[in-house]
Scaffold this motif. Structure first.
Motif, PDB file in Angstrom:
ATOM      1  N   THR A  47       0.825  -1.207   0.000  1.00 53.90           N
ATOM      2  CA  THR A  47       0.000   0.000   0.000  1.00 53.90           C
ATOM      3  C   THR A  47       0.860   1.259   0.000  1.00 53.90           C
ATOM      4  O   THR A  47       0.451   2.283  -0.549  1.00 53.90           O
ATOM      5  N   GLN A  48       2.064   1.189   0.550  1.00 51.11           N
ATOM      6  CA  GLN A  48       2.983   2.333   0.518  1.00 51.11           C
ATOM      7  C   GLN A  48       3.438   2.622  -0.906  1.00 51.11           C
ATOM      8  O   GLN A  48       3.529   3.786  -1.315  1.00 51.11           O
ATOM      9  N   VAL A  49       3.714   1.581  -1.681  1.00 48.99           N
ATOM     10  CA  VAL A  49       4.088   1.766  -3.092  1.00 48.99           C
ATOM     11  C   VAL A  49       2.964   2.489  -3.828  1.00 48.99           C
ATOM     12  O   VAL A  49       3.210   3.431  -4.595  1.00 48.99           O
ATOM     13  N   LEU A  50       1.740   2.071  -3.581  1.00 47.22           N
ATOM     14  CA  LEU A  50       0.601   2.721  -4.233  1.00 47.22           C
ATOM     15  C   LEU A  50       0.488   4.180  -3.795  1.00 47.22           C
ATOM     16  O   LEU A  50       0.324   5.077  -4.624  1.00 47.22           O
ATOM     17  N   LYS A  51       0.594   4.420  -2.512  1.00 48.38           N
ATOM     18  CA  LYS A  51       0.513   5.785  -1.983  1.00 48.38           C
ATOM     19  C   LYS A  51       1.608   6.669  -2.570  1.00 48.38           C
ATOM     20  O   LYS A  51       1.339   7.794  -3.007  1.00 48.38           O
ATOM     21  N   ASP A  52       2.837   6.177  -2.578  1.00 48.10           N
ATOM     22  CA  ASP A  52       3.975   6.953  -3.073  1.00 48.10           C
ATOM     23  C   ASP A  52       3.846   7.321  -4.549  1.00 48.10           C
ATOM     24  O   ASP A  52       4.490   8.266  -5.015  1.00 48.10           O
ATOM     25  N   ASN A  53       3.018   6.572  -5.269  1.00 48.60           N
ATOM     26  CA  ASN A  53       2.852   6.808  -6.702  1.00 48.60           C
ATOM     27  C   ASN A  53       1.466   7.357  -7.053  1.00 48.60           C
ATOM     28  O   ASN A  53       1.047   7.296  -8.203  1.00 48.60           O
ATOM     29  N   ASP A  54       0.786   7.916  -6.040  1.00 53.66           N
ATOM     30  CA  ASP A  54      -0.526   8.542  -6.240  1.00 53.66           C
ATOM     31  C   ASP A  54      -1.531   7.618  -6.913  1.00 53.66           C
ATOM     32  O   ASP A  54      -2.318   8.037  -7.767  1.00 53.66           O
ATOM     33  N   ILE A  55      -1.514   6.359  -6.518  1.00 48.76           N
ATOM     34  CA  ILE A  55      -2.461   5.379  -7.032  1.00 48.76           C
ATOM     35  C   ILE A  55      -3.514   5.152  -5.954  1.00 48.76           C
ATOM     36  O   ILE A  55      -3.200   4.771  -4.829  1.00 48.76           O
ATOM     37  N   ASN A  56      -4.765   5.401  -6.317  1.00 52.50           N
ATOM     38  CA  ASN A  56      -5.868   5.329  -5.361  1.00 52.50           C
ATOM     39  C   ASN A  56      -6.588   3.993  -5.471  1.00 52.50           C
ATOM     40  O   ASN A  56      -6.993   3.582  -6.563  1.00 52.50           O
ATOM     41  N   ILE A  57      -6.762   3.327  -4.342  1.00 47.39           N
ATOM     42  CA  ILE A  57      -7.502   2.068  -4.293  1.00 47.39           C
ATOM     43  C   ILE A  57      -8.995   2.390  -4.260  1.00 47.39           C
ATOM     44  O   ILE A  57      -9.456   3.131  -3.400  1.00 47.39           O
ATOM     45  N   ARG A  58      -9.736   1.820  -5.197  1.00 46.81           N
ATOM     46  CA  ARG A  58     -11.182   2.024  -5.284  1.00 46.81           C
ATOM     47  C   ARG A  58     -11.960   0.886  -4.622  1.00 46.81           C
ATOM     48  O   ARG A  58     -13.047   1.090  -4.107  1.00 46.81           O
ATOM     49  N   ALA A  59     -11.416  -0.320  -4.688  1.00 48.12           N
ATOM     50  CA  ALA A  59     -12.044  -1.493  -4.083  1.00 48.12           C
ATOM     51  C   ALA A  59     -10.944  -2.511  -3.821  1.00 48.12           C
ATOM     52  O   ALA A  59      -9.926  -2.517  -4.517  1.00 48.12           O
ATOM     53  N   LEU A  60     -11.165  -3.358  -2.822  1.00 52.76           N
ATOM     54  CA  LEU A  60     -10.164  -4.393  -2.551  1.00 52.76           C
ATOM     55  C   LEU A  60     -10.783  -5.606  -1.906  1.00 52.76           C
ATOM     56  O   LEU A  60     -11.857  -5.553  -1.310  1.00 52.76           O
ATOM     57  N   SER A  61     -10.074  -6.693  -2.064  1.00 50.96           N
ATOM     58  CA  SER A  61     -10.413  -7.952  -1.427  1.00 50.96           C
ATOM     59  C   SER A  61      -9.105  -8.663  -1.147  1.00 50.96           C
ATOM     60  O   SER A  61      -8.154  -8.556  -1.930  1.00 50.96           O
TER      61      SER A  61
END
Length: 141
Positions: free
Chosen positions: A22-36
């Protein structure tokens, strides 16, 4: 066809792995819309819908994550008793098998969004269209 691209990440079941992803996603401005997330004792599979699947795939792969992109079907239904059962009947009648699914609610419009991995996306799309079930695109989620 309105397939949605889902990112699947193999995650070792140990402290800090999900945090690192999740840090990789945050650092690259990638927003999670849904997860499982589904897990076993030793590993899990994180399935996410994000605002930029190509970027997420590249950034996670660059961090040595085992990651794939899978095309899934997404629909929106009213958040009412029995609506999921009706959707299941539509797919059953069309002989479409569900491999897995997950859902999330939007209280602002009283809708449930459902992400489905099925054995035949095209048949599912046709069945949903014939039944008047709203299909979502990546931009809708």
């Amino acid at each position: 066809m309105n397939n949605v691209r889902q990112i699947s990440v193999f995650v070792e079941n140990k402290p800090g792995r999900l945090s690192a992803i999740t840090q990789v996603l945050k650092d690259n401005d990638i927003n999670i819309r849904a997860l499982s997330i589904a897990d076993t004792r030793d590993f899990g599979i994180l399935r996410i819908i994000v605002n930029d699947p190509d970027k997420a795939f590249a950034k996670l792969r660059g961090e040595d994550c085992t990651v794939t992109i899978t095309e899934v079907v997404a629909i929106s239904i009213d958040d009412e008793t029995g609506r999921l059962s009706e959707v299941m009947n539509v797919l059953s009648d069309a002989e479409v098998n569900i491999e897995y699914m997950y859902a999330f609610l939007s209280k602002s419009d009283n809708k449930a969004s459902i992400i489905l991995r099925v054995d035949n996306n095209e048949k599912a799309h046709q069945a949903f269209e014939a039944a008047g079930i709203a299909q979502l695109t990546e931009k809708d989620i």
